[in-house]
Design a protein around this motif. Sequence first.
Motif, PDB file in Angstrom:
ATOM      1  N   PHE A  51       0.833  -1.207   0.000  1.00  0.00           N
ATOM      2  CA  PHE A  51       0.000   0.000   0.000  1.00  0.00           C
ATOM      3  C   PHE A  51       0.868   1.258   0.000  1.00  0.00           C
ATOM      4  CE2 PHE A  51      -2.148   3.429   2.296  1.00  0.00           C
ATOM      5  CZ  PHE A  51      -3.299   3.564   1.534  1.00  0.00           C
ATOM      6  N   LEU A  52       1.933   1.271   0.804  1.00  0.00           N
ATOM      7  CA  LEU A  52       2.762   2.467   0.931  1.00  0.00           C
ATOM      8  C   LEU A  52       3.497   2.800  -0.359  1.00  0.00           C
ATOM      9  CD1 LEU A  52       4.148   1.902   4.536  1.00  0.00           C
ATOM     10  CD2 LEU A  52       2.591   3.712   3.789  1.00  0.00           C
ATOM     11  N   TRP A  53       4.082   1.785  -1.013  1.00  0.00           N
ATOM     12  CA  TRP A  53       4.769   2.135  -2.257  1.00  0.00           C
ATOM     13  C   TRP A  53       3.758   2.405  -3.376  1.00  0.00           C
ATOM     14  CZ3 TRP A  53       6.618  -3.329  -1.537  1.00  0.00           C
ATOM     15  CH2 TRP A  53       6.084  -4.232  -2.477  1.00  0.00           C
ATOM     16  N   GLY A  54       2.557   1.864  -3.246  1.00  0.00           N
ATOM     17  CA  GLY A  54       1.508   2.211  -4.189  1.00  0.00           C
ATOM     18  C   GLY A  54       1.123   3.681  -4.074  1.00  0.00           C
ATOM     19  N   MET A  55       1.129   4.215  -2.841  1.00  0.00           N
ATOM     20  CA  MET A  55       0.854   5.636  -2.647  1.00  0.00           C
ATOM     21  C   MET A  55       1.898   6.487  -3.356  1.00  0.00           C
ATOM     22  SD  MET A  55      -1.951   6.227  -0.939  1.00  0.00           S
ATOM     23  CE  MET A  55      -1.707   7.921  -0.395  1.00  0.00           C
ATOM     24  N   ALA A  56       3.160   6.115  -3.218  1.00  0.00           N
ATOM     25  CA  ALA A  56       4.238   6.888  -3.848  1.00  0.00           C
ATOM     26  C   ALA A  56       4.082   6.891  -5.362  1.00  0.00           C
ATOM     27  CB  ALA A  56       5.590   6.309  -3.451  1.00  0.00           C
ATOM     28  N   HIS A  57       3.872   5.717  -5.952  1.00  0.00           N
ATOM     29  CA  HIS A  57       3.777   5.630  -7.410  1.00  0.00           C
ATOM     30  C   HIS A  57       2.563   6.372  -7.956  1.00  0.00           C
ATOM     31  CE1 HIS A  57       7.182   3.174  -8.235  1.00  0.00           C
ATOM     32  NE2 HIS A  57       6.771   2.169  -7.505  1.00  0.00           N
ATOM     33  N   ASN A  58       1.451   6.275  -7.261  1.00  0.00           N
ATOM     34  CA  ASN A  58       0.228   6.871  -7.804  1.00  0.00           C
ATOM     35  C   ASN A  58       0.129   8.361  -7.520  1.00  0.00           C
ATOM     36  OD1 ASN A  58      -1.502   4.583  -9.044  1.00  0.00           O
ATOM     37  ND2 ASN A  58      -0.688   3.704  -7.154  1.00  0.00           N
ATOM     38  N   LEU A  59       0.886   8.862  -6.554  1.00  0.00           N
ATOM     39  CA  LEU A  59       0.994  10.307  -6.408  1.00  0.00           C
ATOM     40  C   LEU A  59       1.799  10.910  -7.560  1.00  0.00           C
ATOM     41  CD1 LEU A  59       1.529  10.827  -2.562  1.00  0.00           C
ATOM     42  CD2 LEU A  59      -0.402  11.633  -3.943  1.00  0.00           C
ATOM     43  N   ASP A  60       2.681  10.106  -8.170  1.00  0.00           N
ATOM     44  CA  ASP A  60       3.426  10.601  -9.335  1.00  0.00           C
ATOM     45  C   ASP A  60       2.486  11.004 -10.471  1.00  0.00           C
ATOM     46  OD1 ASP A  60       5.746  10.109  -7.966  1.00  0.00           O
ATOM     47  OD2 ASP A  60       6.270   8.278  -9.055  1.00  0.00           O
ATOM     48  N   SER A  61       1.363  10.306 -10.588  1.00  0.00           N
ATOM     49  CA  SER A  61       0.399  10.632 -11.642  1.00  0.00           C
ATOM     50  C   SER A  61      -0.230  12.005 -11.426  1.00  0.00           C
ATOM     51  CB  SER A  61      -0.706   9.566 -11.688  1.00  0.00           C
ATOM     52  OG  SER A  61      -0.147   8.284 -11.899  1.00  0.00           O
ATOM     53  N   ILE A  62      -0.258  12.448 -10.170  1.00  0.00           N
ATOM     54  CA  ILE A  62      -0.711  13.796  -9.844  1.00  0.00           C
ATOM     55  C   ILE A  62       0.427  14.795 -10.033  1.00  0.00           C
ATOM     56  CG2 ILE A  62      -1.551  15.276  -7.986  1.00  0.00           C
ATOM     57  CD1 ILE A  62      -3.684  13.375  -8.973  1.00  0.00           C
ATOM     58  N   LEU A  63       1.630  14.385  -9.643  1.00  0.00           N
ATOM     59  CA  LEU A  63       2.778  15.284  -9.719  1.00  0.00           C
ATOM     60  C   LEU A  63       3.100  15.696 -11.152  1.00  0.00           C
ATOM     61  CD1 LEU A  63       5.339  13.768  -7.172  1.00  0.00           C
ATOM     62  CD2 LEU A  63       4.018  15.877  -6.928  1.00  0.00           C
ATOM     63  N   ILE A  64       2.931  14.775 -12.107  1.00  0.00           N
ATOM     64  CA  ILE A  64       3.346  15.068 -13.487  1.00  0.00           C
ATOM     65  C   ILE A  64       2.588  16.272 -14.060  1.00  0.00           C
ATOM     66  CG2 ILE A  64       3.281  14.172 -15.845  1.00  0.00           C
ATOM     67  CD1 ILE A  64       4.285  11.530 -14.704  1.00  0.00           C
ATOM     68  N   PRO A  65       1.255  16.283 -14.059  1.00  0.00           N
ATOM     69  CA  PRO A  65       0.580  17.487 -14.564  1.00  0.00           C
ATOM     70  C   PRO A  65       0.758  18.690 -13.638  1.00  0.00           C
ATOM     71  CG  PRO A  65      -1.031  15.944 -13.686  1.00  0.00           C
ATOM     72  CD  PRO A  65       0.284  15.224 -13.717  1.00  0.00           C
ATOM     73  N   HIS A  66       0.896  18.422 -12.323  1.00  0.00           N
ATOM     74  CA  HIS A  66       1.006  19.533 -11.371  1.00  0.00           C
ATOM     75  C   HIS A  66       2.346  20.256 -11.516  1.00  0.00           C
ATOM     76  CE1 HIS A  66       0.142  21.891  -7.820  1.00  0.00           C
ATOM     77  NE2 HIS A  66       1.333  21.575  -7.339  1.00  0.00           N
ATOM     78  N   LEU A  67       3.453  19.497 -11.517  1.00  0.00           N
ATOM     79  CA  LEU A  67       4.756  20.136 -11.651  1.00  0.00           C
ATOM     80  C   LEU A  67       4.996  20.635 -13.065  1.00  0.00           C
ATOM     81  CD1 LEU A  67       7.079  17.907  -9.412  1.00  0.00           C
ATOM     82  CD2 LEU A  67       5.929  20.060  -8.857  1.00  0.00           C
ATOM     83  N   LYS A  68       4.310  20.046 -14.044  1.00  0.00           N
ATOM     84  CA  LYS A  68       4.380  20.587 -15.401  1.00  0.00           C
ATOM     85  C   LYS A  68       3.917  22.044 -15.392  1.00  0.00           C
ATOM     86  CE  LYS A  68       2.755  19.810 -20.154  1.00  0.00           C
ATOM     87  NZ  LYS A  68       2.248  21.172 -20.399  1.00  0.00           N
ATOM     88  N   LYS A  69       2.867  22.296 -14.598  1.00  0.00           N
ATOM     89  CA  LYS A  69       2.338  23.652 -14.475  1.00  0.00           C
ATOM     90  C   LYS A  69       3.209  24.504 -13.555  1.00  0.00           C
ATOM     91  CE  LYS A  69      -1.407  23.894 -12.073  1.00  0.00           C
ATOM     92  NZ  LYS A  69      -2.827  23.855 -11.650  1.00  0.00           N
ATOM     93  N   ALA A  70       3.554  23.974 -12.384  1.00  0.00           N
ATOM     94  CA  ALA A  70       4.280  24.759 -11.376  1.00  0.00           C
ATOM     95  C   ALA A  70       5.694  25.109 -11.810  1.00  0.00           C
ATOM     96  CB  ALA A  70       4.318  24.003 -10.049  1.00  0.00           C
ATOM     97  N   CYS A  71       6.320  24.218 -12.570  1.00  0.00           N
ATOM     98  CA  CYS A  71       7.704  24.440 -13.003  1.00  0.00           C
ATOM     99  C   CYS A  71       7.807  24.774 -14.482  1.00  0.00           C
ATOM    100  CB  CYS A  71       8.563  23.216 -12.667  1.00  0.00           C
ATOM    101  SG  CYS A  71       8.677  22.866 -10.901  1.00  0.00           S
ATOM    102  N   GLU A  72       6.674  24.975 -15.131  1.00  0.00           N
ATOM    103  CA  GLU A  72       6.614  25.401 -16.537  1.00  0.00           C
ATOM    104  C   GLU A  72       7.411  24.459 -17.451  1.00  0.00           C
ATOM    105  OE1 GLU A  72       6.140  30.070 -16.671  1.00  0.00           O
ATOM    106  OE2 GLU A  72       7.872  29.559 -15.414  1.00  0.00           O
TER     107      GLU A  72
END
Length: 435
Positions: A35-56
């Motif tokens: 469960f814990l490493w699943g949280m890390a991997h699936n938060l990456d799916s949020i990070l990709i569009p989010h940091l794409k915006k935040a870091c241009e």
Amino acid sequence: MQPTNQTGDQHQITAEGGNRHNYLLPFILITSLFFLWGMAHNLDSILIPHLKKACELNNRQSTLIDTSVFFAYFVMAIPAGMLIKKFGYKNSIITGLLVFAAGAFLFVPAANTRTYELFLFALFVIGCGLTILETSANPYAAILGPPESSSKRLNLAASFNGLAAMVAPIVGSLFILSGKTHTPAQMAAMPAATKAAYLLEEASSVKLPYIILGTVLVLVAILFYFMHLPSMKPQHTEVEVKPGFFSVLKFRHLSWAVVAQFFYVGAQVCITSFFIRIAQQGAGLDEKTAGYYLGIYGFLFMAGRFIGTLFLKFVKDYVLLSIYCVISVFLCLIAIYGTGIYVIYALGGIGFFMSIMFPTIFSLGIVGLKNNTETGSSWLVMSIVGGAILPYGMGTLIDLNHDDIQSGYIIPLVCFIVILSFGMFGHKVRNSFSS
């Protein structure tokens, strides 16, 4: 020889003094790691569009998030296997948890400075911790009980990885995604101070979730330190050949499994990394709604794990794997050529049908390896580097096609064809050591 759902090893769990231990509590503890490493991997799916915006960033640059995490698997797989052999499963698990936590805490300075390179380093550290955990927990779960039920047991544990696939996008949508989007023209017209404040606010939203995650990891590491995990002592009835790290690939079913796992992880990461973007572009959803649909995708992934575990009681693992691959190829075609909400339905279906693939490939790959199980597991974990390479290729393809997200899904389609070949032919246990 037709493979069965077993590792081929005759393992026995013994404690000091030789008393046999109950498998339940150790299995529950190991399952929590999924469960814990699943949280890390699936938060990456949020990070990709989010940091794409935040870091241009562009699409290709945003996929370096996946590259950082999954390249760590390639770098750390061999050291992780050596760590297990020298210090055992328990100490390796504790080490993995603490390294994982260190990476999570690094998100704070990365967000404070809005430094993409520091975010990537933090993700690489997280990936190193995940590598140690997965190299330890996957084989441990597979052999923690009767060998004939290893595939079912590994799929059951991995079902909680599926639970994380549902929970992480919801958490990320609530606490990371702001729902604020601006066109390039609006960003260009924004005063410099306002733009800087907006981008820093976007970057800073990741801090709280990762501080909480890091704290939980430290607490779980402490729990493992004080809990007793039974040691795995293989009991073999025949003389074994002990090939080296590279020569173990002469077990041809293991070699096939390494290739299949490379393409499976690549496919899974490609699908989830661009899920929010394709939901926005293909189905016209806003950012937060797309994030919640990603949570529904995670629910289907989790349901697929539990239902797949049930099906494995009646269907051979390699047969079920092959059937699911055929269906996933068909759904990829809908994702590529479909329109509107049907694209999202197709991706949700893929989540359901690819859910059993990782643990099934893993368990089929270590059939008959006996005391080479740790080495084979290291190779299977190294193959996770597919998650570093294929999404980068997908991002490049999308950029070359003028930000057409759907066109990139040809890559997961090809991946499922490769996995289908493993399910139909490559899983058969043949090795040159027995010839």
